[in-house]
Scaffold this active site. Structure first.
Site, PDB file in Angstrom:
ATOM      1  N   ASN A  10       0.935  -1.050   0.000  1.00 40.64           N
ATOM      2  CA  ASN A  10      -0.086  -0.103   0.038  1.00 40.64           C
ATOM      3  C   ASN A  10       1.327   1.510  -0.061  1.00 40.64           C
ATOM      4  O   ASN A  10       1.640   1.918   0.657  1.00 40.64           O
ATOM      5  CB  ASN A  10      -0.589  -0.102   1.361  1.00 40.64           C
ATOM      6  CG  ASN A  10      -1.615   1.674   1.759  1.00 40.64           C
ATOM      7  OD1 ASN A  10      -1.811   2.344   0.896  1.00 40.64           O
ATOM      8  ND2 ASN A  10      -2.389   0.918   2.656  1.00 40.64           N
ATOM      9  N   ARG A  89      -2.708  -2.506  -3.357  1.00 39.48           N
ATOM     10  CA  ARG A  89      -3.731  -1.077  -2.933  1.00 39.48           C
ATOM     11  C   ARG A  89      -4.055  -0.095  -4.218  1.00 39.48           C
ATOM     12  O   ARG A  89      -2.673   1.008  -4.257  1.00 39.48           O
ATOM     13  CB  ARG A  89      -3.600  -0.587  -1.228  1.00 39.48           C
ATOM     14  CG  ARG A  89      -5.160   0.730  -1.354  1.00 39.48           C
ATOM     15  CD  ARG A  89      -4.941   1.060   0.028  1.00 39.48           C
ATOM     16  NE  ARG A  89      -6.150   1.878  -0.054  1.00 39.48           N
ATOM     17  CZ  ARG A  89      -5.528   2.946   0.323  1.00 39.48           C
ATOM     18  NH1 ARG A  89      -5.225   3.347   1.480  1.00 39.48           N
ATOM     19  NH2 ARG A  89      -7.118   4.096   0.664  1.00 39.48           N
ATOM     20  N   HIS A 178     -12.319   4.068   0.253  1.00 42.80           N
ATOM     21  CA  HIS A 178     -12.899   2.955   1.867  1.00 42.80           C
ATOM     22  C   HIS A 178     -12.784   1.231   1.324  1.00 42.80           C
ATOM     23  O   HIS A 178     -13.866   0.798   1.754  1.00 42.80           O
ATOM     24  CB  HIS A 178     -13.393   3.483   2.892  1.00 42.80           C
ATOM     25  CG  HIS A 178     -11.915   4.795   3.139  1.00 42.80           C
ATOM     26  ND1 HIS A 178     -13.521   5.474   4.021  1.00 42.80           N
ATOM     27  CD2 HIS A 178     -11.077   4.677   3.692  1.00 42.80           C
ATOM     28  CE1 HIS A 178     -12.366   6.636   4.638  1.00 42.80           C
ATOM     29  NE2 HIS A 178     -10.748   5.903   4.145  1.00 42.80           N
ATOM     30  N   ARG A 239      -9.612  16.472   6.174  1.00 46.25           N
ATOM     31  CA  ARG A 239     -10.314  17.532   5.189  1.00 46.25           C
ATOM     32  C   ARG A 239     -11.777  18.060   5.702  1.00 46.25           C
ATOM     33  O   ARG A 239     -12.336  17.520   7.100  1.00 46.25           O
ATOM     34  CB  ARG A 239     -10.510  15.906   4.428  1.00 46.25           C
ATOM     35  CG  ARG A 239      -9.548  15.430   4.319  1.00 46.25           C
ATOM     36  CD  ARG A 239      -9.466  14.264   2.811  1.00 46.25           C
ATOM     37  NE  ARG A 239      -8.291  12.770   3.716  1.00 46.25           N
ATOM     38  CZ  ARG A 239      -8.751  11.647   3.478  1.00 46.25           C
ATOM     39  NH1 ARG A 239      -9.710  11.305   2.635  1.00 46.25           N
ATOM     40  NH2 ARG A 239      -8.229  11.055   3.580  1.00 46.25           N
ATOM     41  N   GLU A 384      -7.402  -4.221   5.531  1.00 48.07           N
ATOM     42  CA  GLU A 384      -7.772  -4.199   3.727  1.00 48.07           C
ATOM     43  C   GLU A 384      -6.804  -4.745   3.549  1.00 48.07           C
ATOM     44  O   GLU A 384      -6.978  -5.461   1.855  1.00 48.07           O
ATOM     45  CB  GLU A 384      -7.115  -2.612   3.924  1.00 48.07           C
ATOM     46  CG  GLU A 384      -8.879  -2.023   4.414  1.00 48.07           C
ATOM     47  CD  GLU A 384      -8.744  -0.343   4.502  1.00 48.07           C
ATOM     48  OE1 GLU A 384      -8.345   0.149   5.359  1.00 48.07           O
ATOM     49  OE2 GLU A 384      -8.654   0.502   3.678  1.00 48.07           O
TER      50      GLU A 384
END
Ligand code: ADP
Length: 404
Positions: A10, A89, A178, A239, A384
């Site tokens: 990732n 990923r 996600h 964010r 993940e």
């Protein structure tokens, strides 16, 4: 030697996370994280069977240096020859990639072309792929896209209220992110509740540095809070999440901001950090509130939780029934305070938390946290990396099955 391991990479703009996972039983043998790459503070941490291994990055402290160090460790422990495939990923797969995909030149070009939709993420992901191809010659490399799981959203959920031509001609629509995390936690939730996945209905809240809420029906995403970019939806660490788009014109026309400065403001200086003025890290803000009674820390947490509660409630429009609300991600898995604050605002939907259960489901502990008179509320630690390994393995098994 039997090839039984999948390496999951990732690659972020200044980081590289990796895991080495057994294909047969999903056991994670090795994990690592290289951070602050491309700076003098770059570092790498590697654990093999849970034990830290001494490792130091070499100049120029870039992604290639991190992969070189990883290979060195793999060779030392005689793991490199057991690697069967590498799963990457990849954040943005646009509309073309709704499934894990074997990487070739065409796929790499698409990932590069999609950089215009994910300028922070896709170039970094591609860098990881190129660096890995250079050292893991002849090992199949698979891209698992963060957007893929949400490709099942109906048009009414992914079309914005702007001229349709912007979607048709420029791909401006909601994509969602996600995906691997939401996919993983609903599978686990269905098992826990002993409900067939294809008859299930969940709302899952992935709350980490990035946050998103998803409505998932029969194992398929029907709506999610992140949109065209990972900026839409609930408030996150740095964010903003949803704001009135008019604010952007005000910043530019009245306050003299450039587009680049607005971009930076909304992606890096907003969210928990922007409201609290303290930190983007939920733990630090909780501490400032609970220990020092800092009012801006309290405000940041209040806004954060209220917006997440509103997002969860809004997804009742996407579902006709609901088996459980799921919390996951660094905050969702660990912060009993945030879970309590969110669910307290959802009593109209019959969510009530059990304080004892809420306190005990932390630090990797999965379970129910609802009171007896409540709908089910679950905490499920996400994985993940495991999803990327599983999907990589499935794709390659299918391919080799076909070739036989
Ligand atoms: P990423 O999106 O980068 O994968 P994570 O899922 O690791 O992020 O989540 C990071 C967030 O989780 C941070 O805001 C961190 O403060 C928060 N977090 C981790 N542990 C705790 C805890 N014990 N209590 C509250 N927040 C926590």
């Amino acid at each position: 030697m039997k090839k039984n391991l999948i390496l999951v990479l990732n690659c972020g703009s200044s980081s590289l996370k990796f895991s080495l996972i057994r294909q047969d039983n999903g056991e994670t043998l090795l994990t690592g994280l290289a951070e602050r790459l491309l700076s003098e503070q770059a570092s790498i941490k590697i654990k093999y069977h849970g034990q830290a291994i001494e490792a130091h990055l070499l100049r120029p402290f870039d992604h290639e240096a991190a992969i070189t160090k990883l290979v060195e460790v793999l060779v030392t422990h005689e793991l490199n020859l057991q690697i069967f495939a590498i799963g990457h990923r990849v954040v943005h797969g646009g509309e073309n990639y709704s499934r894990p995909t074997l990487i070739n030149d065409v796929v790499k070009k698409s990932i590069n072309d999609l950089s215009k939709l994910a300028p922070l993420h896709n170039p970094a992901n591609l860098r990881g792929i190129t660096a890995s191809e250079a050292v893991f010659l002849d090992i199949p490399q698979v891209a698992v896209f963060d957007t893929a799981f949400h490709q099942t959203m109906p048009e009414k959920a992914f079309i914005y209220g702007i001229p349709y031509a912007l979607y048709k001609d420029h791909g401006i629509r909601r994509y969602g992110f996600h995906g691997t995390s939401h996919y993983f936690v609903v599978q686990e939730a269905a098992k826990k509740l002993e409900t067939p996945l294809n008859e299930s209905s969940f709302i899952s809240a992935h709350l980490g540095n990035g946050c998103s809420v998803s409505a998932i029906k029969n194992g398929k995403s029907v709506d999610t809070s992140l949109g065209f970019t990972p900026l839409e939806g609930v408030m996150m660490g740095t964010r903003s999440g949803d704001i009135d788009p008019g604010i952007i014109f005000h910043l530019i026309n009245q306050l003299g901001y450039t587009a680049e400065k607005v971009n930076h403001l909304l992606n890096k200086d907003s969210g928990l950090l922007g409201v609290s003025g303290l930190s983007n890290d939920c733990r630090e803000i909780e501490e400032a509130w609970l220990k020092d009674n800092n009012p801006r820390a309290k405000l940041a947490l209040d806004v954060f939780c209220y917006r997440i509660a509103k997002s969860i409630a809004s997804f009742s429009a996407s579902l006709t029934s609901l088996d459980a609300l799921i919390f996951t991600g660094g905050i969702g898995e660990n912060s009993n305070l945030i879970r309590q604050c969110i669910t307290e605002q959802l009593s109209l939907l019959n969510f009530y938390i059990s304080n004892d259960k809420n306190k005990s489901c932390r630090f990797g502990q999965a379970g129910h946290i609802n009171a007896d008179n409540s709908r089910d509320i679950l905490v499920i630690p996400t994985n993940e990396e495991w999803v990327i390994a599983e999907q990589t393995s499935q794709l390659l098994s299918k391919k080799s099955g076909k070739e036989k």
